[in-house]
Design an enzyme around this catalytic site. Structure first.
Site, PDB file in Angstrom:
ATOM      1  N   TYR A  34      -0.925  -6.902  12.089  1.00 33.71           N
ATOM      2  CA  TYR A  34      -0.146  -7.387  10.943  1.00 33.71           C
ATOM      3  C   TYR A  34      -0.945  -7.230   9.649  1.00 33.71           C
ATOM      4  CZ  TYR A  34       1.512 -10.661   7.472  1.00 33.71           C
ATOM      5  OH  TYR A  34       1.906 -11.200   6.280  1.00 33.71           O
ATOM      6  N   SER A 116      -0.461 -17.324  -2.522  1.00 30.65           N
ATOM      7  CA  SER A 116       0.840 -16.742  -2.141  1.00 30.65           C
ATOM      8  C   SER A 116       1.895 -17.820  -1.931  1.00 30.65           C
ATOM      9  CB  SER A 116       0.652 -15.962  -0.837  1.00 30.65           C
ATOM     10  OG  SER A 116       1.896 -15.708  -0.218  1.00 30.65           O
ATOM     11  N   TYR A 140       7.504 -15.504  -4.868  1.00 29.63           N
ATOM     12  CA  TYR A 140       8.633 -14.729  -4.377  1.00 29.63           C
ATOM     13  C   TYR A 140       9.876 -15.455  -4.860  1.00 29.63           C
ATOM     14  CZ  TYR A 140       5.962 -11.753  -1.141  1.00 29.63           C
ATOM     15  OH  TYR A 140       5.124 -10.828  -0.593  1.00 29.63           O
ATOM     16  N   THR A 166       6.127 -11.152  -7.701  1.00 27.98           N
ATOM     17  CA  THR A 166       6.055  -9.901  -6.940  1.00 27.98           C
ATOM     18  C   THR A 166       7.430  -9.242  -6.953  1.00 27.98           C
ATOM     19  OG1 THR A 166       4.287 -10.805  -5.588  1.00 27.98           O
ATOM     20  CG2 THR A 166       5.464  -8.910  -4.688  1.00 27.98           C
ATOM     21  N   ARG A 175       7.954  -2.191   8.704  1.00 22.55           N
ATOM     22  CA  ARG A 175       6.589  -2.198   9.246  1.00 22.55           C
ATOM     23  C   ARG A 175       6.659  -1.920  10.740  1.00 22.55           C
ATOM     24  NH1 ARG A 175       4.435  -7.320   5.576  1.00 22.55           N
ATOM     25  NH2 ARG A 175       5.054  -6.372   3.603  1.00 22.55           N
ATOM     26  N   LYS A 248       3.920  -8.157 -10.423  1.00 20.79           N
ATOM     27  CA  LYS A 248       3.085  -7.438  -9.436  1.00 20.79           C
ATOM     28  C   LYS A 248       3.942  -6.437  -8.673  1.00 20.79           C
ATOM     29  CE  LYS A 248       0.127  -8.304  -5.409  1.00 20.79           C
ATOM     30  NZ  LYS A 248       0.946  -8.103  -4.227  1.00 20.79           N
ATOM     31  N   SER A 270       0.414  -1.916  -8.315  1.00 22.20           N
ATOM     32  CA  SER A 270       0.181  -2.229  -6.891  1.00 22.20           C
ATOM     33  C   SER A 270       1.305  -1.652  -6.062  1.00 22.20           C
ATOM     34  CB  SER A 270       0.180  -3.760  -6.721  1.00 22.20           C
ATOM     35  OG  SER A 270       0.284  -4.135  -5.359  1.00 22.20           O
ATOM     36  N   HIS A 272       1.446  -3.019  -2.933  1.00 20.12           N
ATOM     37  CA  HIS A 272       1.430  -4.058  -1.896  1.00 20.12           C
ATOM     38  C   HIS A 272       0.518  -3.631  -0.733  1.00 20.12           C
ATOM     39  CE1 HIS A 272       4.184  -7.686  -1.128  1.00 20.12           C
ATOM     40  NE2 HIS A 272       3.370  -7.706  -0.093  1.00 20.12           N
ATOM     41  N   ARG A 327      -7.166  -7.041   1.768  1.00 19.37           N
ATOM     42  CA  ARG A 327      -7.689  -7.033   3.142  1.00 19.37           C
ATOM     43  C   ARG A 327      -9.178  -7.361   3.282  1.00 19.37           C
ATOM     44  NH1 ARG A 327      -3.857  -3.072   2.845  1.00 19.37           N
ATOM     45  NH2 ARG A 327      -2.145  -3.113   4.339  1.00 19.37           N
TER      46      ARG A 327
HETATM   47  C1  FNR Z   1      -0.284  -9.042   1.389  1.00 19.18           C
HETATM   48  N1  FNR Z   1       0.178  -8.910   0.078  1.00 19.18           N
HETATM   49  C2  FNR Z   1       0.989  -9.874  -0.476  1.00 19.18           C
HETATM   50  N2  FNR Z   1       1.415  -9.767  -1.762  1.00 19.18           N
HETATM   51  C3  FNR Z   1       2.169 -10.736  -2.332  1.00 19.18           C
HETATM   52  O1  FNR Z   1       2.536 -10.605  -3.492  1.00 19.18           O
HETATM   53  N3  FNR Z   1       2.502 -11.854  -1.610  1.00 19.18           N
HETATM   54  C4  FNR Z   1       2.123 -12.027  -0.310  1.00 19.18           C
HETATM   55  O2  FNR Z   1       2.419 -13.049   0.295  1.00 19.18           O
HETATM   56  C5  FNR Z   1       1.374 -10.997   0.304  1.00 19.18           C
HETATM   57  N4  FNR Z   1       1.007 -11.086   1.609  1.00 19.18           N
HETATM   58  C6  FNR Z   1       0.173 -10.142   2.167  1.00 19.18           C
HETATM   59  C7  FNR Z   1      -0.255 -10.272   3.490  1.00 19.18           C
HETATM   60  C8  FNR Z   1      -1.184  -9.361   4.019  1.00 19.18           C
HETATM   61  C9  FNR Z   1      -1.674  -9.560   5.420  1.00 19.18           C
HETATM   62  C10 FNR Z   1      -1.677  -8.312   3.216  1.00 19.18           C
HETATM   63  C11 FNR Z   1      -2.730  -7.346   3.744  1.00 19.18           C
HETATM   64  C12 FNR Z   1      -1.227  -8.145   1.932  1.00 19.18           C
HETATM   65  C13 FNR Z   1      -0.296  -7.773  -0.775  1.00 19.18           C
HETATM   66  C14 FNR Z   1      -1.588  -8.135  -1.499  1.00 19.18           C
HETATM   67  O3  FNR Z   1      -1.377  -9.082  -2.509  1.00 19.18           O
HETATM   68  C15 FNR Z   1      -2.219  -6.904  -2.180  1.00 19.18           C
HETATM   69  O4  FNR Z   1      -1.262  -6.276  -2.990  1.00 19.18           O
HETATM   70  C16 FNR Z   1      -2.786  -5.890  -1.193  1.00 19.18           C
HETATM   71  O5  FNR Z   1      -3.370  -6.521  -0.077  1.00 19.18           O
HETATM   72  C17 FNR Z   1      -3.810  -5.048  -1.900  1.00 19.18           C
HETATM   73  O6  FNR Z   1      -4.235  -4.014  -1.098  1.00 19.18           O
HETATM   74  P1  FNR Z   1      -5.585  -4.058  -0.225  1.00 19.18           P
HETATM   75  O7  FNR Z   1      -6.696  -4.631  -1.094  1.00 19.18           O
HETATM   76  O8  FNR Z   1      -5.307  -4.884   0.981  1.00 19.18           O
HETATM   77  O9  FNR Z   1      -5.772  -2.603   0.082  1.00 19.18           O
END
Ligand code: FNR
Length: 379
Positions: A34, A116, A140, A166, A175, A248, A270, A272, A327
Site C-alpha cells: 500500500y 492528513s 479532502y 488536495t 491501484r 496540492k 505533485s 501524489h 515515503r
Molecule cells: C500519500 N499521499 C497523500 N496525499 C494527501 O494529500 N493526502 C493523503 O492522505 C495522502 N496519503 C498518502 C498515503 C501514502 C501511503 C503515500 C505514500 C502518499 C501523497 C503524499 O502527500 C505525497 O504527495 C507523496 O507521498 C510524495 O511522493 P513521495 O515523496 O512518496 O515520492
C-alpha cells in the site's frame, strides 16, 4: 534489554533502498505494498524518480561555505528546514503510534508537518503532540460541505497555520496492487479518527460509530472524496477561512494560473507520489512550466520522488520554494517508530547540508537559480 536499548543497537540506514527493505521486513505484505506502490502500471511512480536524473547540477567553487543556511521562508513564516512532511494518511497501519510518532520526531527537528484528513489519530491529538512545531492541515473536501467546514474550523482551533487542499483525488487512483491484495486501509479503519470524532459526521449516522463501526466506515468511504468539486467550490472555501489555502496536485500551468485567480496562496506541484493518474507527467518535469506561469506571485512547493539532498536542491533550482517528502519518513516510521523518523530526517538534513557545501552554496536560497541546474538535453 529495554526497547530503547534495542533501538539504539540498530545500525543507521543511509541508502533509500535499505530503508525500504527494513520497512518491508516490519510490515505485512499488504501494508508495505500500500505504501510503496503507485497506481496502474506505475509509470508515473517510476518517472518521478527518473526525472531527477535528467537534470544535472552545475556547481561553482571557491565560495565561503563554512556556514550553511538551510532555512526557507514560505507564506511569511521562516522554517528551519527546506522540506515539510507530506500528508500521508492511515499511518497507524505503518506503526501503532502512527502520526503521533511522526509528530514527536518532527517536533524534535522543528520540521513542519502536514497532517492528513485520513489520519489514524485526530488532528487535535497530532497538534497537541507537535506543540509549537509548525503545522498545516491537508483537507479532502468531502461530499458534505458542512463536514468540510467543520474540519476547517477544527484545524483553525488546533493551531494549524495553512490548509492544503488536495485536488488530484476526485476518486482514488486505480491501484492495481491494493486491488489485487484487496487491502484498503480506510476499510480497516486506519483513516477514520477525524470523521468519527466530528459532530457533523456523527450527525449523519443513525447510530454512533461505537455502536456500529461497519456502518460508520461505509459512510466515511461514501463521502470522503467529492468528484463534483470545481473552482466555484474553491471560491466558497476561500470565504470560509482566513488561513492561507494551498492547492496540492497542480501539474498543469493553467491550474496554477487559475489558483492565483481564485485567491489561492500557494500550490504544491505533485502527482501524489504516482498514486493517482498513472501516465501523468513526472512532478519534476511539470515544475518548470508551473514556475513560469506563477512567476513568483505565490509560493510553489514540490513533492513526488524526493529521496536525497541533491533532489531537494534540484527542485528548488527549478522553481520550488520548499519541498515535501512522503515515503522516506513513512519507511522510517515503519522500521523504527519515532526514532526511525528522526533518523530519516537527520540524514536528509545532513545530506542537504553536504549538498550545499559540495555545490559551493552557503544557503538553500542560493540554490534557487536556474543556471545552477542543466537539463541533459542541453548539455
Ligand atoms: C500519500 N499521499 C497523500 N496525499 C494527501 O494529500 N493526502 C493523503 O492522505 C495522502 N496519503 C498518502 C498515503 C501514502 C501511503 C503515500 C505514500 C502518499 C501523497 C503524499 O502527500 C505525497 O504527495 C507523496 O507521498 C510524495 O511522493 P513521495 O515523496 O512518496 O515520492
Amino acid at each position: 534489554m529495554s526497547d530503547e536499548a534495542v533501538k539504539s543497537k540498530l545500525s543507521p540506514i543511509y541508502r533509500y533502498k535499505d530503508l525500504e527493505r527494513h520497512a518491508q521486513k516490519k510490515l505485512s505484505h499488504e501494508v508495505f505494498t500500500y505504501i510503496q506502490s503507485g497506481s496502474g502500471h506505475e509509470e508515473t511512480l517510476r518517472a518521478n524518480e527518473e526525472a531527477f536524473k535528467k537534470w544535472k547540477l552545475v556547481p561553482e567553487f571557491l565560495q565561503d561555505v563554512s556556514t550553511r543556511d538551510l532555512s526557507i521562508s514560505v507564506l511569511g513564516q521562516t522554517y528551519p528546514s527546506p522540506f515539510l512532511l507530506a500528508p500521508v494518511g492511515h499511518l497507524g497501519a505503518a506503526h501503532p503510534e502512527g502520526e503521533l510518532a511522526v509528530a514527536r520526531a518532527a517536533r524534535g527537528k522543528q520540521v513542519p508537518y502536514v497532517a492528513s484528513t485520513v489520519s489514524t489519530y485526530t488532528l487535535e491529538e497530532i497538534a497537541d503532540t507537535l506543540g509549537d512545531t509548525p503545522r498545516w492541515f491537508q483537507l479532502y473536501c468531502s461530499k458534505d460541505p458542512e463536514l468540510t467546514v467543520s474540519f476547517l474550523r477544527r484545524a483553525e482551533k488546533a493551531g494549524y497555520s495553512a490548509i492544503v487542499i488536495t485536488i488530484d483525488t476526485p476518486a482514488l487512483g486505480f491501484r492495481e496492487a491494493d486491488l489485487t491484495n484487496q487491502f484498503f486501509p480506510v476499510r480497516e479503519g486506519y483513516g477514520s479518527a477525524n470523521y468519527f470524532q466530528d459532530p457533523v459526521f456523527r450527525n449523519r449516522l443513525d447510530v454512533t460509530p461505537e455502536q456500529n463501526r461497519a456502518a460508520a466506515i461505509d459512510e466515511l468511504v461514501n463521502i470522503t472524496f467529492q468528484p463534483k468539486l470545481t473552482w466555484k467550490d474553491l471560491a466558497f472555501l476561500r470565504e470560509q477561512t482566513h488561513l492561507p489555502i494551498i492547492l496540492k496536485g497542480v501539474l498543469h500551468p493553467n491550474d496554477a494560473k487559475r489558483a492565483i485567480d481564485y485567491g489561492v496562496d500557494g500550490v504544491v506541484v505533485s502527482n501524489h507520489g504516482g498514486r493517482q493518474l498513472d501516465g501523468a507527467i513526472a512532478s519534476l518535469d511539470a515544475l518548470p512550466k508551473v514556475a513560469e506561469a506563477v512567476n513568483g506571485r505565490i509560493p510553489i512547493l514540490f513533492d513526488s520522488g524526493i529521496r536525497r539532498g541533491p533532489d531537494v536542491v534540484k527542485a528548488m533550482s527549478l522553481g520550488a520554494d520548499a519541498v515535501l517528502i512522503g515515503r522516506p519518513y513513512v519507511y522510517g516510521l515503519a522500521y523504527n517508530g519515532q526514532a526511525g523518523v528522526e533518523e530519516v530526517l537527520s540524514h536528509l538534513l545532513a545530506d542537504i547540508d553536504t549538498t550545499l557545501a559540495t555545490a559551493g552554496k552557503s544557503s538553500i536560497r542560493a540554490c534557487q537559480a536556474p543556471e545552477f541546474v542543466q537539463h541533459l538535453s542541453n548539455s
